[in-house]
Enzyme design. Sequence first.
Site, PDB file in Angstrom:
ATOM      1  N   HIS A   1     -40.051  15.285  -6.460  1.00  0.00           N
ATOM      2  CA  HIS A   1     -41.170  16.823  -5.528  1.00  0.00           C
ATOM      3  C   HIS A   1     -42.282  17.531  -6.031  1.00  0.00           C
ATOM      4  O   HIS A   1     -41.674  17.771  -7.519  1.00  0.00           O
ATOM      5  CB  HIS A   1     -40.713  17.639  -4.298  1.00  0.00           C
ATOM      6  CG  HIS A   1     -41.246  18.399  -3.420  1.00  0.00           C
ATOM      7  ND1 HIS A   1     -42.221  19.468  -3.933  1.00  0.00           N
ATOM      8  CD2 HIS A   1     -41.331  18.207  -2.328  1.00  0.00           C
ATOM      9  CE1 HIS A   1     -42.897  19.397  -2.769  1.00  0.00           C
ATOM     10  NE2 HIS A   1     -42.446  18.811  -1.561  1.00  0.00           N
TER      11      HIS A   1
ATOM     12  N   SER B   1     -48.927  18.680   4.538  1.00  0.00           N
ATOM     13  CA  SER B   1     -49.886  19.808   6.067  1.00  0.00           C
ATOM     14  C   SER B   1     -49.975  18.739   6.958  1.00  0.00           C
ATOM     15  O   SER B   1     -51.183  19.073   8.091  1.00  0.00           O
ATOM     16  CB  SER B   1     -51.286  20.231   5.587  1.00  0.00           C
ATOM     17  OG  SER B   1     -51.436  20.933   4.227  1.00  0.00           O
TER      18      SER B   1
ATOM     19  N   GLU C   1     -43.304  20.158  -6.231  1.00  0.00           N
ATOM     20  CA  GLU C   1     -43.091  21.261  -7.056  1.00  0.00           C
ATOM     21  C   GLU C   1     -42.042  21.132  -7.955  1.00  0.00           C
ATOM     22  O   GLU C   1     -41.580  22.610  -8.658  1.00  0.00           O
ATOM     23  CB  GLU C   1     -42.409  21.859  -5.675  1.00  0.00           C
ATOM     24  CG  GLU C   1     -43.167  22.905  -5.090  1.00  0.00           C
ATOM     25  CD  GLU C   1     -42.672  22.823  -3.457  1.00  0.00           C
ATOM     26  OE1 GLU C   1     -41.981  22.328  -2.617  1.00  0.00           O
ATOM     27  OE2 GLU C   1     -43.938  22.798  -2.540  1.00  0.00           O
TER      28      GLU C   1
ATOM     29  N   LYS D   1     -37.211  22.981   2.126  1.00  0.00           N
ATOM     30  CA  LYS D   1     -37.339  23.685   0.630  1.00  0.00           C
ATOM     31  C   LYS D   1     -36.129  24.800   0.221  1.00  0.00           C
ATOM     32  O   LYS D   1     -35.194  24.605   1.022  1.00  0.00           O
ATOM     33  CB  LYS D   1     -38.559  24.267   0.701  1.00  0.00           C
ATOM     34  CG  LYS D   1     -40.133  22.935   1.162  1.00  0.00           C
ATOM     35  CD  LYS D   1     -41.499  23.199   0.151  1.00  0.00           C
ATOM     36  CE  LYS D   1     -41.929  22.232   0.528  1.00  0.00           C
ATOM     37  NZ  LYS D   1     -43.574  22.406   0.603  1.00  0.00           N
TER      38      LYS D   1
ATOM     39  N   ASN E   1     -38.166  18.531   4.684  1.00  0.00           N
ATOM     40  CA  ASN E   1     -38.255  19.170   3.619  1.00  0.00           C
ATOM     41  C   ASN E   1     -38.048  20.700   4.264  1.00  0.00           C
ATOM     42  O   ASN E   1     -38.807  21.101   3.613  1.00  0.00           O
ATOM     43  CB  ASN E   1     -38.944  18.923   3.019  1.00  0.00           C
ATOM     44  CG  ASN E   1     -38.800  19.250   1.296  1.00  0.00           C
ATOM     45  OD1 ASN E   1     -37.465  19.883   1.146  1.00  0.00           O
ATOM     46  ND2 ASN E   1     -40.170  19.383   0.228  1.00  0.00           N
TER      47      ASN E   1
ATOM     48  N   GLU F   1     -47.722  12.160  -1.431  1.00  0.00           N
ATOM     49  CA  GLU F   1     -48.003  13.448  -0.816  1.00  0.00           C
ATOM     50  C   GLU F   1     -48.921  14.691  -1.663  1.00  0.00           C
ATOM     51  O   GLU F   1     -48.509  14.566  -3.581  1.00  0.00           O
ATOM     52  CB  GLU F   1     -46.612  14.092  -1.155  1.00  0.00           C
ATOM     53  CG  GLU F   1     -45.457  13.891  -0.500  1.00  0.00           C
ATOM     54  CD  GLU F   1     -44.498  15.625  -0.236  1.00  0.00           C
ATOM     55  OE1 GLU F   1     -44.452  15.870   1.267  1.00  0.00           O
ATOM     56  OE2 GLU F   1     -44.012  15.482  -1.575  1.00  0.00           O
TER      57      GLU F   1
HETATM   58  P1  PGA Z   1     -46.130  21.521   3.844  1.00  0.00           P
HETATM   59  O1  PGA Z   1     -45.281  20.263   2.775  1.00  0.00           O
HETATM   60  O2  PGA Z   1     -45.124  20.409   5.370  1.00  0.00           O
HETATM   61  O3  PGA Z   1     -45.606  22.641   3.985  1.00  0.00           O
HETATM   62  O4  PGA Z   1     -47.082  20.611   3.303  1.00  0.00           O
HETATM   63  C1  PGA Z   1     -44.932  19.183   2.955  1.00  0.00           C
HETATM   64  C2  PGA Z   1     -43.817  18.535   1.529  1.00  0.00           C
HETATM   65  O5  PGA Z   1     -43.502  19.633   0.029  1.00  0.00           O
HETATM   66  O6  PGA Z   1     -42.466  17.922   1.472  1.00  0.00           O
END
Ligand code: PGA
Length: 243
Positions: free
Chosen positions: A89, A203, A91, A11, A9, A159
Amino acid sequence: MPRKIAAGNWKMNGQRENLRELQRLEDLHGDADIAILICPPATLISACEDTPFDIGGQDCHSAVSGAHTGDVSADMLADAGASYVLTGHSERRTDHGETDALVAAKSVAAIDAGLIAVICIGETLDERESGKTLNVIDTQLAGSLPDSANAQDCVIAYEPVWAIGTGKVPTLEQIAEVHAHIRARLNARFEDGDEFSLLYGGSVKGSNAAEIFGVANVDGALVGGASLKAKDFSPIITALERA
Ligand code: PGA
């Protein structure tokens, strides 16, 4: 067996020059026998048409078309070359106030457009520390995953919000507990509950991927930061191929 999926992803990162990373990834994993999914910004989807990888959107509107300035429909993503889309997601849930009902509506729109919906769920740190993780997962699964779903057109990504972009990762026991819980809920609700791919996200890096993929009911990962560069994403893909 659920499909193994290594999903990246990007983003709100990436311009055309970053597509070089996809070329590098193709040199390394162009003939992989697992699914490799890249979710670039919507502006880059059509520029990815020559990649061997699956391409996904990061969000879609719940309507097919209409007066929704700035939004992108699932049909448009499919037309641009996407075969997947992320829905819900954290976010999006946080920055845009997306509710479970809206995430379910977007997931239905995605499925209707012929896309696979990667439905994201996960608890906040407060919720984990107050012992509510499994309740939150139940609520989000019940509310975000449409009844019409099946394992061919939906993927679940667990997540934990507190693990996204923080470098903090749950223990393998914590991941195992939540993934087993999700699997049990899917099996109770769907005939093909065993076939849904369940991704862990938060992460994930080359250094922790193999142990995470060794956890029961983890069929892949949804990766943010470490998916931006081929050199960081490649070891994660290799770990999943070997799992
Ligand atoms: P990250 O993000 O691997 O940078 O923690 C994961 C995600 O938001 O899908």
